[in-house]
Write a protein that holds these residues in place. Structure first.
Motif, PDB file in Angstrom:
ATOM      1  N   ARG A  46     -15.038  -6.889  15.910  1.00 30.48           N
ATOM      2  CA  ARG A  46     -14.583  -5.519  16.183  1.00 30.48           C
ATOM      3  C   ARG A  46     -15.595  -4.778  17.051  1.00 30.48           C
ATOM      4  O   ARG A  46     -15.219  -4.067  17.976  1.00 30.48           O
ATOM      5  N   GLN A  47     -16.870  -4.957  16.723  1.00 26.60           N
ATOM      6  CA  GLN A  47     -17.914  -4.283  17.499  1.00 26.60           C
ATOM      7  C   GLN A  47     -17.905  -4.770  18.938  1.00 26.60           C
ATOM      8  O   GLN A  47     -17.951  -3.971  19.873  1.00 26.60           O
ATOM      9  N   ARG A  48     -17.825  -6.108  19.106  1.00 26.09           N
ATOM     10  CA  ARG A  48     -17.798  -6.646  20.473  1.00 26.09           C
ATOM     11  C   ARG A  48     -16.554  -6.177  21.222  1.00 26.09           C
ATOM     12  O   ARG A  48     -16.636  -5.855  22.403  1.00 26.09           O
ATOM     13  N   ALA A  49     -15.415  -6.145  20.517  1.00 27.68           N
ATOM     14  CA  ALA A  49     -14.185  -5.692  21.162  1.00 27.68           C
ATOM     15  C   ALA A  49     -14.306  -4.219  21.552  1.00 27.68           C
ATOM     16  O   ALA A  49     -13.877  -3.826  22.641  1.00 27.68           O
ATOM     17  N   GLY A  50     -14.898  -3.417  20.652  1.00 24.66           N
ATOM     18  CA  GLY A  50     -15.096  -1.994  20.971  1.00 24.66           C
ATOM     19  C   GLY A  50     -16.019  -1.819  22.162  1.00 24.66           C
ATOM     20  O   GLY A  50     -15.741  -1.020  23.063  1.00 24.66           O
ATOM     21  N   GLU A  51     -17.124  -2.578  22.171  1.00 23.10           N
ATOM     22  CA  GLU A  51     -18.059  -2.481  23.292  1.00 23.10           C
ATOM     23  C   GLU A  51     -17.393  -2.943  24.585  1.00 23.10           C
ATOM     24  O   GLU A  51     -17.570  -2.316  25.638  1.00 23.10           O
ATOM     25  N   GLU A  52     -16.642  -4.031  24.498  1.00 24.45           N
ATOM     26  CA  GLU A  52     -15.949  -4.547  25.690  1.00 24.45           C
ATOM     27  C   GLU A  52     -14.909  -3.536  26.161  1.00 24.45           C
ATOM     28  O   GLU A  52     -14.762  -3.293  27.364  1.00 24.45           O
ATOM     29  N   GLY A  53     -14.188  -2.921  25.195  1.00 27.36           N
ATOM     30  CA  GLY A  53     -13.206  -1.903  25.558  1.00 27.36           C
ATOM     31  C   GLY A  53     -13.853  -0.714  26.230  1.00 27.36           C
ATOM     32  O   GLY A  53     -13.354  -0.195  27.236  1.00 27.36           O
ATOM     33  N   GLU A  54     -14.999  -0.270  25.647  1.00 34.08           N
ATOM     34  CA  GLU A  54     -15.715   0.857  26.255  1.00 34.08           C
ATOM     35  C   GLU A  54     -16.208   0.503  27.653  1.00 34.08           C
ATOM     36  O   GLU A  54     -16.151   1.325  28.566  1.00 34.08           O
TER      37      GLU A  54
END
Length: 171
Positions: free
Chosen positions: A95-103
């Motif tokens: 989730r953190q990586r996906a959030g960072e990638e999304g940002e």
């Protein structure tokens, strides 16, 4: 004499015969019978001891089996808990990586949109400037014949440019 009252001679011979038979039995029969009874008693006692030992071992094995079962249950619980923890950790990292990638993607898209917008605005200003120059050139050709009109036009253009610069600085 009657049957219920035996003769004394018969009674003596019966007693002698009884004593001989009893002596033979005491000498040869009773020891064999006693030996067989003792062997049977020993066999029964040893069988009872073996059964008691087997029962004690069975109880020990059942206790040990219960301990092993409880240990296995405990290990199973620990494994399931560690698997759930690992799963939660992996999900949190994902989730953190996906959030960072999304940002990062959103920031890149915003930057790209800003750059595109600035490029479009520069191009529009360039085209407006060229269009204004072309229009001004045509207007000026017709009006530049008179010097008073040239001076008035130059002053008006200067004041408009100054006003335009002041408006752009405020924005």
């Amino acid at each position: 004499m009657g049957m219920l009252q035996p003769e004394p001679g018969l009674l003596i011979w019966m007693t002698i015969a009884f004593l001989i038979v009893f002596g033979l039995l005491a000498r040869f029969g009773f020891p064999a019978i006693q030996k067989t009874l003792d062997e049977r008693r020993k066999y029964i006692d040893s069988s009872l001891e073996e059964a008691a030992e087997a029962r004690r071992r069975l109880e020990g094995l059942q206790t040990e089996m219960e301990g092993v079962r409880q240990e296995a249950q405990k290990q199973k619980s620990e494994i399931l808990k560690s698997a759930a923890d690992a799963r939660e950790k992996i999900l949190a990292e994902a989730r953190q990586r996906a959030g960072e990638e999304g940002e990062r993607i959103v920031a890149a898209a915003r930057l790209s949109a800003r750059n595109e917008s600035e490029a479009i605005i520069r191009e529009a200003r360039h085209q407006v400037a060229q269009l204004a120059i072309a229009v001004s050139e045509r207007l000026l050709r017709g009006r530049l014949e008179d010097t008073q009109e040239q001076t008035a036009l130059a002053e008006r253009l200067l004041s408009e440019i100054e006003q335009s610069k002041a408006d752009n600085k405020e924005v």
